[in-house]
Scaffold this motif. Structure first.
Motif, PDB file in Angstrom:
ATOM      1  N   MET A   2      -3.452   4.804 -13.482  1.00  0.00           N
ATOM      2  CA  MET A   2      -4.314   5.210 -12.351  1.00  0.00           C
ATOM      3  C   MET A   2      -4.189   6.711 -12.120  1.00  0.00           C
ATOM      4  SD  MET A   2      -4.529   2.583  -9.565  1.00  0.00           S
ATOM      5  CE  MET A   2      -4.169   0.800  -9.667  1.00  0.00           C
TER       6      MET A   2
ATOM      7  N   THR B 234       2.928   1.555  -3.434  1.00  0.00           N
ATOM      8  CA  THR B 234       1.667   2.131  -4.274  1.00  0.00           C
ATOM      9  C   THR B 234       1.499   3.310  -4.256  1.00  0.00           C
ATOM     10  OG1 THR B 234       0.922  -0.170  -4.353  1.00  0.00           O
ATOM     11  CG2 THR B 234      -0.426   1.569  -5.465  1.00  0.00           C
TER      12      THR B 234
ATOM     13  N   THR C 141       0.719  -1.211   0.032  1.00  0.00           N
ATOM     14  CA  THR C 141       0.067   0.018   0.157  1.00  0.00           C
ATOM     15  C   THR C 141       0.815   1.223   0.100  1.00  0.00           C
ATOM     16  OG1 THR C 141      -1.765  -1.219   1.097  1.00  0.00           O
ATOM     17  CG2 THR C 141      -1.780   1.282   1.113  1.00  0.00           C
TER      18      THR C 141
ATOM     19  N   THR D 166      -7.502   3.818  -0.813  1.00  0.00           N
ATOM     20  CA  THR D 166      -6.537   2.692  -1.010  1.00  0.00           C
ATOM     21  C   THR D 166      -7.029   1.574  -1.434  1.00  0.00           C
ATOM     22  OG1 THR D 166      -6.544   2.462   1.384  1.00  0.00           O
ATOM     23  CG2 THR D 166      -4.883   3.761   0.497  1.00  0.00           C
TER      24      THR D 166
ATOM     25  N   LEU E 115       2.325   6.386  -6.851  1.00  0.00           N
ATOM     26  CA  LEU E 115       1.514   7.230  -7.631  1.00  0.00           C
ATOM     27  C   LEU E 115       1.928   8.856  -7.448  1.00  0.00           C
ATOM     28  CD1 LEU E 115      -1.931   6.035  -6.898  1.00  0.00           C
ATOM     29  CD2 LEU E 115      -1.121   6.686  -9.159  1.00  0.00           C
TER      30      LEU E 115
ATOM     31  N   ILE F 109      -7.689   1.387  -5.025  1.00  0.00           N
ATOM     32  CA  ILE F 109      -6.361   1.393  -5.834  1.00  0.00           C
ATOM     33  C   ILE F 109      -5.723  -0.188  -5.452  1.00  0.00           C
ATOM     34  CG2 ILE F 109      -4.105   2.123  -5.655  1.00  0.00           C
ATOM     35  CD1 ILE F 109      -5.250   4.982  -4.811  1.00  0.00           C
TER      36      ILE F 109
ATOM     37  N   ILE G  19      -0.101   0.398 -11.973  1.00  0.00           N
ATOM     38  CA  ILE G  19      -0.200   1.692 -11.113  1.00  0.00           C
ATOM     39  C   ILE G  19      -0.270   2.947 -11.877  1.00  0.00           C
ATOM     40  CG2 ILE G  19       0.539   3.117  -9.034  1.00  0.00           C
ATOM     41  CD1 ILE G  19       1.691   0.290  -8.106  1.00  0.00           C
ATOM     42  N   GLU G  20       0.571   3.017 -12.979  1.00  0.00           N
ATOM     43  CA  GLU G  20       1.044   4.402 -13.589  1.00  0.00           C
ATOM     44  C   GLU G  20      -0.145   4.853 -14.178  1.00  0.00           C
ATOM     45  OE1 GLU G  20       4.499   6.229 -16.081  1.00  0.00           O
ATOM     46  OE2 GLU G  20       4.114   3.989 -16.438  1.00  0.00           O
TER      47      GLU G  20
ATOM     48  N   LYS H 216      -7.729  -2.438  -7.981  1.00  0.00           N
ATOM     49  CA  LYS H 216      -7.249  -2.487  -9.139  1.00  0.00           C
ATOM     50  C   LYS H 216      -5.719  -3.115  -9.351  1.00  0.00           C
ATOM     51  CE  LYS H 216      -9.766   1.800 -10.537  1.00  0.00           C
ATOM     52  NZ  LYS H 216      -9.633   3.244 -10.968  1.00  0.00           N
ATOM     53  N   VAL H 217      -5.255  -3.049  -8.495  1.00  0.00           N
ATOM     54  CA  VAL H 217      -3.820  -3.546  -8.580  1.00  0.00           C
ATOM     55  C   VAL H 217      -3.937  -5.148  -8.597  1.00  0.00           C
ATOM     56  CG1 VAL H 217      -1.538  -4.050  -7.402  1.00  0.00           C
ATOM     57  CG2 VAL H 217      -2.418  -1.874  -7.713  1.00  0.00           C
TER      58      VAL H 217
END
Length: 67
Positions: free
Chosen positions: A58, A6, A3, A32, A10, A35, A55-56, A38-39
Motif C-alpha cells: 500500500m 496497520t 488500525t 483508515t 505503514l 486501508i 499492508i506493505e 483493503k486489509v
C-alpha cells in the motif's frame, strides 16, 4: 487495535524504505477506512498469508514527498 498497528507498520515501511534510498511518502492523508477495507479484502482472499503482506504494498498508493 488493528488500525493503530496497520498505520504504525505503514509508517515503519515508509521510514525504512527512505533509509534504503526509496522515496519518502506522505502518509498524512491516510484514509483508515480505505486501508482497513483493503486489509480485510486481502485477508478474506488469502487467509493463510501474514498481515504484513497486505499492508506493505500500500505504501506506493501515497504521494512522494519532494525533498
Amino acid at each position: 487495535m488493528i488500525t493503530r498497528w496497520t498505520l504504525g507498520f505503514l509508517s515503519g515501511v515508509n521510514l525504512t524504505g527512505n533509509i534504503a534510498g526509496k522515496p519518502y511518502r506522505n502518509l498524512a492523508g491516510a484514509n483508515t477506512d480505505v486501508i482497513l477495507g483493503k486489509v480485510r479484502t486481502f485477508c478474506a482472499q488469502r487467509p493463510d498469508e501474514i498481515l504484513m503482506k497486505a499492508i506493505e504494498p500500500m505504501i506506493i498508493d501515497f504521494p512522494v514527498v519532494k525533498q
